[in-house]
Design a protein around this motif. Structure first.
Motif, PDB file in Angstrom:
ATOM      1  N   HIS A  37       0.640  -1.181  -0.054  1.00  0.00           N
ATOM      2  CA  HIS A  37      -0.054  -0.008  -0.107  1.00  0.00           C
ATOM      3  C   HIS A  37       1.031   1.139   0.091  1.00  0.00           C
ATOM      4  N   GLU A  38       2.180   1.096   0.139  1.00  0.00           N
ATOM      5  CA  GLU A  38       2.959   2.263   0.519  1.00  0.00           C
ATOM      6  C   GLU A  38       3.910   2.342  -0.893  1.00  0.00           C
ATOM      7  N   LEU A  39       3.737   1.398  -1.748  1.00  0.00           N
ATOM      8  CA  LEU A  39       4.382   1.520  -2.837  1.00  0.00           C
ATOM      9  C   LEU A  39       4.334   2.872  -3.613  1.00  0.00           C
ATOM     10  N   PRO A  40       5.412   3.498  -4.023  1.00  0.00           N
ATOM     11  CA  PRO A  40       5.154   4.632  -4.618  1.00  0.00           C
ATOM     12  C   PRO A  40       4.677   4.582  -6.122  1.00  0.00           C
ATOM     13  N   GLN A  41       3.874   5.812  -6.366  1.00  0.00           N
ATOM     14  CA  GLN A  41       3.348   5.997  -7.593  1.00  0.00           C
ATOM     15  C   GLN A  41       4.267   5.925  -8.809  1.00  0.00           C
ATOM     16  N   GLU A  42       3.770   5.469  -9.847  1.00  0.00           N
ATOM     17  CA  GLU A  42       4.814   5.203 -10.939  1.00  0.00           C
ATOM     18  C   GLU A  42       5.243   6.706 -11.528  1.00  0.00           C
ATOM     19  N   THR A  65       6.310   9.402  -9.701  1.00  0.00           N
ATOM     20  CA  THR A  65       7.233   9.489  -8.404  1.00  0.00           C
ATOM     21  C   THR A  65       8.507   8.759  -8.830  1.00  0.00           C
ATOM     22  N   ILE A  66       8.361   7.582  -9.075  1.00  0.00           N
ATOM     23  CA  ILE A  66       9.451   6.556  -9.272  1.00  0.00           C
ATOM     24  C   ILE A  66      10.015   6.997 -10.751  1.00  0.00           C
ATOM     25  N   LYS A  67       9.215   7.434 -11.775  1.00  0.00           N
ATOM     26  CA  LYS A  67       9.862   7.931 -12.791  1.00  0.00           C
ATOM     27  C   LYS A  67      10.626   9.389 -12.841  1.00  0.00           C
ATOM     28  N   ALA A  68      10.176  10.303 -12.044  1.00  0.00           N
ATOM     29  CA  ALA A  68      11.213  11.442 -11.785  1.00  0.00           C
ATOM     30  C   ALA A  68      12.342  10.953 -11.201  1.00  0.00           C
ATOM     31  N   VAL A  69      12.488  10.115 -10.165  1.00  0.00           N
ATOM     32  CA  VAL A  69      13.614   9.862  -9.270  1.00  0.00           C
ATOM     33  C   VAL A  69      14.542   9.157 -10.496  1.00  0.00           C
ATOM     34  N   SER A  70      13.983   8.198 -11.162  1.00  0.00           N
ATOM     35  CA  SER A  70      14.781   7.515 -12.057  1.00  0.00           C
ATOM     36  C   SER A  70      15.315   8.513 -13.363  1.00  0.00           C
ATOM     37  N   ASP A  71      14.498   9.281 -13.925  1.00  0.00           N
ATOM     38  CA  ASP A  71      15.046  10.421 -14.715  1.00  0.00           C
ATOM     39  C   ASP A  71      16.061  11.096 -14.372  1.00  0.00           C
TER      40      ASP A  71
END
Length: 120
Positions: free
Chosen positions: A20-25, A27-33
């Motif tokens: 349930h705490e898994l980050p939104q896609e 958010t993960i995309k911004a960090v990955s970029d």
């Protein structure tokens, strides 16, 4: 209470709270970029510099021992990733790191991992 996520295989090892705490896609995309851009040594050095000072392309090129067009390319990628911002002063464009949480965290991680101290 949050809805229980049913997994195809229940091995008893997955904590529902984590699911349930898994980050939104997004958010993960911004960090990955951002991390992709910092995977290049030249961009990483430029980013670190701009975390500590505001500079123009010509001075960054001199500091990095690179051509102005090469520095401009790196700056464009860092800016597109949201890691730096620019401001015009007369005819010169100056660059600095953004002040958001992601940028500040990445700055601290770079210094911690590289055992680099911030200049006084």
């Amino acid at each position: 209470m949050a809805e229980l996520i049913k997994l195809p295989h229940n091995h008893g090892t997955c904590d529902q709270h984590v699911l349930h705490e898994l980050p939104q896609e997004s958010t993960i995309k911004a960090v990955s970029d951002a991390m992709k851009q910092l995977g290049d040594p030249s961009r990483l050095r430029i980013f670190w510099l701009l975390c500590h000072t505001e500079e123009c392309v010509i001075n960054i090129a001199a500091i990095m021992d690179m051509s102005s067009p090469a520095v401009s390319h790196h700056l464009r990628l860092l800016k597109n990733a949201g890691l730096i911002e620019s401001e015009r002063h007369g005819k010169e464009m100056y660059y600095r790191a953004t002040k958001d949480e992601l940028t500040q965290s990445l700055h601290h991680i770079i210094e911690e991992v590289g055992r680099i101290s911030c200049p006084k």
